[in-house]
Design a protein around this motif. Structure first.
Motif, short mmCIF file in Angstrom:
data_model
loop_
_atom_site.label_atom_id
_atom_site.label_comp_id
_atom_site.label_asym_id
_atom_site.label_seq_id
_atom_site.Cartn_x
_atom_site.Cartn_y
_atom_site.Cartn_z
N PHE A 27 -35.86 -30.30 105.40
CA PHE A 27 -36.51 -31.60 105.56
C PHE A 27 -37.64 -31.75 104.55
CE2 PHE A 27 -39.14 -28.90 108.20
CZ PHE A 27 -40.43 -29.41 108.05
N HIS A 28 -37.95 -33.00 104.32
CA HIS A 28 -39.05 -33.35 103.42
C HIS A 28 -39.75 -34.57 103.99
CE1 HIS A 28 -41.22 -34.69 99.86
NE2 HIS A 28 -41.03 -33.47 99.38
N GLU A 29 -41.07 -34.58 103.90
CA GLU A 29 -41.85 -35.73 104.35
C GLU A 29 -42.63 -36.29 103.17
OE1 GLU A 29 -43.24 -35.46 108.81
OE2 GLU A 29 -43.93 -33.71 107.67
N GLY A 30 -42.60 -37.59 103.06
CA GLY A 30 -43.40 -38.27 102.05
C GLY A 30 -44.26 -39.31 102.75
N LEU A 31 -45.53 -39.33 102.43
CA LEU A 31 -46.38 -40.30 103.08
C LEU A 31 -47.50 -40.75 102.15
CD1 LEU A 31 -49.23 -38.78 104.63
CD2 LEU A 31 -47.24 -37.49 105.32
N SER A 32 -47.99 -41.92 102.44
CA SER A 32 -49.15 -42.47 101.76
C SER A 32 -49.89 -43.29 102.81
CB SER A 32 -48.74 -43.34 100.57
OG SER A 32 -48.17 -44.55 101.02
N LEU A 34 -49.81 -46.39 103.14
CA LEU A 34 -49.05 -47.58 103.51
C LEU A 34 -47.59 -47.31 103.87
CD1 LEU A 34 -50.41 -49.90 100.68
CD2 LEU A 34 -51.18 -49.77 103.05
N PHE A 35 -47.15 -46.07 103.80
CA PHE A 35 -45.73 -45.79 103.92
C PHE A 35 -45.53 -44.36 104.41
CE2 PHE A 35 -41.68 -44.34 102.11
CZ PHE A 35 -40.83 -45.37 102.51
N ASN A 36 -44.48 -44.14 105.20
CA ASN A 36 -44.13 -42.80 105.67
C ASN A 36 -42.61 -42.66 105.67
OD1 ASN A 36 -44.88 -40.24 106.81
ND2 ASN A 36 -44.05 -40.95 108.73
N CYS A 37 -42.12 -41.50 105.26
CA CYS A 37 -40.68 -41.26 105.22
C CYS A 37 -40.40 -39.81 105.59
CB CYS A 37 -40.14 -41.56 103.83
SG CYS A 37 -38.38 -41.25 103.66
N ARG A 38 -39.38 -39.58 106.37
CA ARG A 38 -38.93 -38.22 106.70
C ARG A 38 -37.42 -38.16 106.47
NH1 ARG A 38 -40.68 -33.64 109.61
NH2 ARG A 38 -38.95 -32.48 110.52
N ILE A 50 -32.57 -40.14 107.80
CA ILE A 50 -33.66 -40.72 107.01
C ILE A 50 -34.37 -41.74 107.89
CG2 ILE A 50 -34.30 -42.03 104.97
CD1 ILE A 50 -31.63 -41.08 103.72
N VAL A 51 -35.67 -41.55 108.07
CA VAL A 51 -36.46 -42.48 108.86
C VAL A 51 -37.65 -42.90 108.01
CG1 VAL A 51 -37.78 -42.82 110.97
CG2 VAL A 51 -35.76 -41.37 111.01
N MET A 52 -37.84 -44.21 107.87
CA MET A 52 -38.96 -44.74 107.09
C MET A 52 -39.76 -45.72 107.94
SD MET A 52 -37.35 -45.49 103.39
CE MET A 52 -35.58 -45.38 103.47
N CYS A 53 -41.05 -45.77 107.65
CA CYS A 53 -41.94 -46.68 108.35
C CYS A 53 -42.91 -47.29 107.35
CB CYS A 53 -42.70 -45.94 109.45
SG CYS A 53 -43.75 -47.00 110.44
N ASN A 54 -43.11 -48.59 107.46
CA ASN A 54 -44.00 -49.28 106.54
C ASN A 54 -45.45 -49.15 107.01
OD1 ASN A 54 -44.51 -50.70 104.24
ND2 ASN A 54 -44.23 -52.70 105.19
N SER A 55 -45.82 -47.95 107.42
CA SER A 55 -47.18 -47.65 107.84
C SER A 55 -47.41 -46.16 107.65
CB SER A 55 -47.39 -48.01 109.31
OG SER A 55 -48.64 -47.57 109.76
N GLY A 56 -48.47 -45.79 106.99
CA GLY A 56 -48.75 -44.38 106.73
C GLY A 56 -49.81 -43.80 107.64
N ASP A 57 -50.31 -44.58 108.60
CA ASP A 57 -51.34 -44.05 109.48
C ASP A 57 -50.72 -43.16 110.55
OD1 ASP A 57 -50.21 -45.80 111.31
OD2 ASP A 57 -51.92 -47.17 111.35
#
Length: 76
Positions: A27-32, A34-38, A50-57
């Motif tokens: 697995f890999h996680e990318g976040l900022s 404003l954005f989060n992805c796993r 693949i799960v993405m969210c338009n929120s990085g909090d």
């Protein structure tokens, strides 16, 4: 693929890896801010999640992890 995801124990080429119920996964996680992805790859099942969210909090990251866990229960 094998080297990139499973070349070393626990971490290979930027991907974390392990096993659950005798099944290999990476697995890999990318976040900022404003954005989060796993992304998870379920090796033996030949599937990916693949799960993405338009929120990085923390709420966005929590939502990503909750949905990932639900999908793991269904497909892992």
């Amino acid at each position: 693929f094998e080297y990139m995801h499973f070349g070393t124990l626990d971490y290979a080429m930027g991907w974390n890896n392990g096993s659950l119920n005798g099944q290999s996964f990476s697995f890999h996680e990318g976040l900022s801010l404003l954005f989060n992805c796993r992304v998870e790859i379920l090796k033996e099942k030949k599937r990916g999640i693949i799960v993405m969210c338009n929120s990085g909090d923390t709420d966005g990251r929590g939502a990503d992890l909750d949905l990932t866990r639900l999908l793991e229960e269904k497909y892992f």
